[in-house]
Scaffold this motif. Structure first.
Motif, PDB file in Angstrom:
ATOM      1  N   ASP A   1      43.474  42.578  43.983  1.00 60.32           N
ATOM      2  CA  ASP A   1      42.474  42.951  44.987  1.00 60.32           C
ATOM      3  C   ASP A   1      42.898  42.519  46.387  1.00 60.32           C
ATOM      4  O   ASP A   1      42.611  43.205  47.366  1.00 60.32           O
ATOM      5  CB  ASP A   1      41.118  42.328  44.635  1.00 60.32           C
ATOM      6  CG  ASP A   1      40.536  42.894  43.350  1.00 60.32           C
ATOM      7  OD1 ASP A   1      40.847  44.058  43.030  1.00 60.32           O
ATOM      8  OD2 ASP A   1      39.787  42.170  42.666  1.00 60.32           O
ATOM      9  N   ASP A   2      43.578  41.394  46.490  1.00 59.51           N
ATOM     10  CA  ASP A   2      44.026  40.869  47.777  1.00 59.51           C
ATOM     11  C   ASP A   2      45.377  41.480  48.127  1.00 59.51           C
ATOM     12  O   ASP A   2      46.372  41.233  47.432  1.00 59.51           O
ATOM     13  CB  ASP A   2      44.138  39.343  47.697  1.00 59.51           C
ATOM     14  CG  ASP A   2      44.546  38.707  49.018  1.00 59.51           C
ATOM     15  OD1 ASP A   2      44.809  39.445  49.985  1.00 59.51           O
ATOM     16  OD2 ASP A   2      44.613  37.464  49.067  1.00 59.51           O
TER      17      ASP A   2
ATOM     18  N   ALA B   1      47.543  40.669  50.195  1.00 61.44           N
ATOM     19  CA  ALA B   1      48.569  39.656  50.425  1.00 61.44           C
ATOM     20  C   ALA B   1      49.223  39.205  49.132  1.00 61.44           C
ATOM     21  O   ALA B   1      50.308  38.609  49.157  1.00 61.44           O
ATOM     22  CB  ALA B   1      47.968  38.447  51.152  1.00 61.44           C
ATOM     23  N   MET B   2      48.564  39.480  47.997  1.00 63.17           N
ATOM     24  CA  MET B   2      49.105  39.068  46.710  1.00 63.17           C
ATOM     25  C   MET B   2      49.888  40.176  46.012  1.00 63.17           C
ATOM     26  O   MET B   2      50.309  40.006  44.876  1.00 63.17           O
ATOM     27  CB  MET B   2      47.976  38.580  45.804  1.00 63.17           C
ATOM     28  CG  MET B   2      47.304  37.309  46.290  1.00 63.17           C
ATOM     29  SD  MET B   2      48.481  35.944  46.510  1.00 63.17           S
ATOM     30  CE  MET B   2      48.987  35.675  44.808  1.00 63.17           C
TER      31      MET B   2
END
Length: 268
Positions: A47-48, A50-51
Motif C-alpha cells: 500500500d505504501d 515507498a515500500m
C-alpha cells in the motif's frame, strides 16, 4: 559436489579481497534454483509506494571508450541472474530476507549509470559485479525504493545511451537474449528487461541445466531481433522452447509488450 564458485568465476564482490575458491554447495544451489523456478509477483504491491521493491542495476559507462551496447546488456543480464542464485540469497543467507521480499512481490528493476568514482563507490554497496568482455554491470540486493542507499540514489537513471552495435553471430554454447528491435528501448530500459529475461530463463531450466549455466558463469549473448526473427522467436515461446518478458508498461512501452525472448543454449 562441483567446483563451481559460489558466485561464479568472473562474478565478484569488489569489496572483498581475493580468496581461495570454496567448494560449491550443489544442494544449496538446487534450493535457490527451486525458489527462482516458482516465479515471482504473488504478493503484489504494498500500500505504501515507498515500500515498492526494486533491484537496482548500475551500468559502468566510462566517458571515454564506453563498451559495446550488446556486451553491457549481457553484463546486466548475467549480474541479475547471478545475484538471484548467489549463496547469500539462499536459506539463512545474509541477503535472503531482502531478496525474498522483492522476489515474492511485483518485482521491478531500475537501471542506472555510473563512471569513475561513482562506479567505485557503487561497488561498496551489497551486490554482484560482472565483467563481460570488458563491459561491467553490478546488480544490487533488492529493497524498498524509499530506502535506497544514497550511493545508488544519486546515480542517474536516464540521459545516456549507446549506439546499437553488431556483435556478430551468438555463441551456440550460451543462451541468447533477443531484444525486440522495433520497440526502440533505451539502454536502461533494455538492461532491466534482459535482467528479467535471464531470471525467467534460469527458472525455466531444469536444475541440472541451470548448474551447467552456472559453470559458464551465467554468461549469455544479447542480440537484437528484427521483425522476421521476432516472429520465429514468438513461435518458439508458443512451443515452450523459449521464454518471454512481457512488460508491465510503467515506462517506454505499452503494457503487455513482449520485450525480450530468452532462448537456451543450443547445446542445452
Amino acid at each position: 559436489m562441483s567446483s563451481i564458485p559460489e558466485c561464479g568465476a568472473g562474478v565478484r564482490d569488489e569489496r572483498e579481497s581475493p580468496a581461495p575458491p570454496v567448494e560449491f554447495d550443489e544442494e544449496g544451489f538446487r534450493v535457490r534454483h527451486a525458489e527462482l523456478a516458482q516465479g515471482y509477483g504473488g504478493a503484489g504491491d504494498p500500500d505504501d509506494p515507498a515500500m515498492v521493491q526494486a533491484m537496482q542495476i548500475v551500468l559502468h559507462l566510462p566517458k571515454l571508450d564506453p563498451p559495446p551496447r550488446s556486451a553491457l546488456l549481457a553484463a546486466a543480464a548475467t549480474a541479475s541472474v547471478a545475484l538471484c542464485l548467489d549463496a547469500r540469497v539462499g536459506p539463512g543467507g545474509e541477503w535472503a530476507p531482502r531478496y525474498l521480499a522483492w522476489k515474492r512481490s511485483r518485482i521491478r528493476k531500475v537501471a542506472r549509470r555510473a563512471r569513475g568514482a561513482q562506479w567505485l563507490v557503487a561497488n561498496e554497496v551489497d551486490g554482484v559485479t560482472v565483467d563481460f568482455d570488458g563491459a561491467q554491470a553490478r546488480a544490487f540486493v533488492p529493497g524498498p525504493v524509499g530506502d535506497l542507499d544514497p550511493r545508488i540514489r544519486r546515480l542517474q537513471i536516464g540521459g545516456t545511451d549507446l549506439e546499437h552495435d553488431d556483435p556478430g553471430p551468438a555463441d551456440p554454447e550460451l543462451p541468447v537474449l533477443w531484444v525486440a528491435a522495433e520497440l526502440g528501448m533505451t539502454l536502461g530500459k533494455a538492461a532491466a528487461q534482459v535482467g528479467h529475461a535471464s531470471m525467467l530463463l534460469a527458472g525455466a531450466l531444469t536444475a541440472q541445466q541451470a548448474l551447467r549455466w552456472a559453470e559458464q558463469e551465467f554468461r549469455c549473448s544479447v542480440r537484437e531481433a528484427d521483425a522476421r526473427q521476432w516472429k520465429a522467436l514468438v513461435d518458439e515461446v508458443a512451443r515452450g522452447t523459449a521464454v518471454a518478458v512481457r512488460d508491465a508498461g510503467f515506462t517506454e512501452v505499452a503494457p503487455g509488450s513482449m520485450t525480450v525472448i530468452a532462448a537456451p543454449a543450443r547445446s542445452t
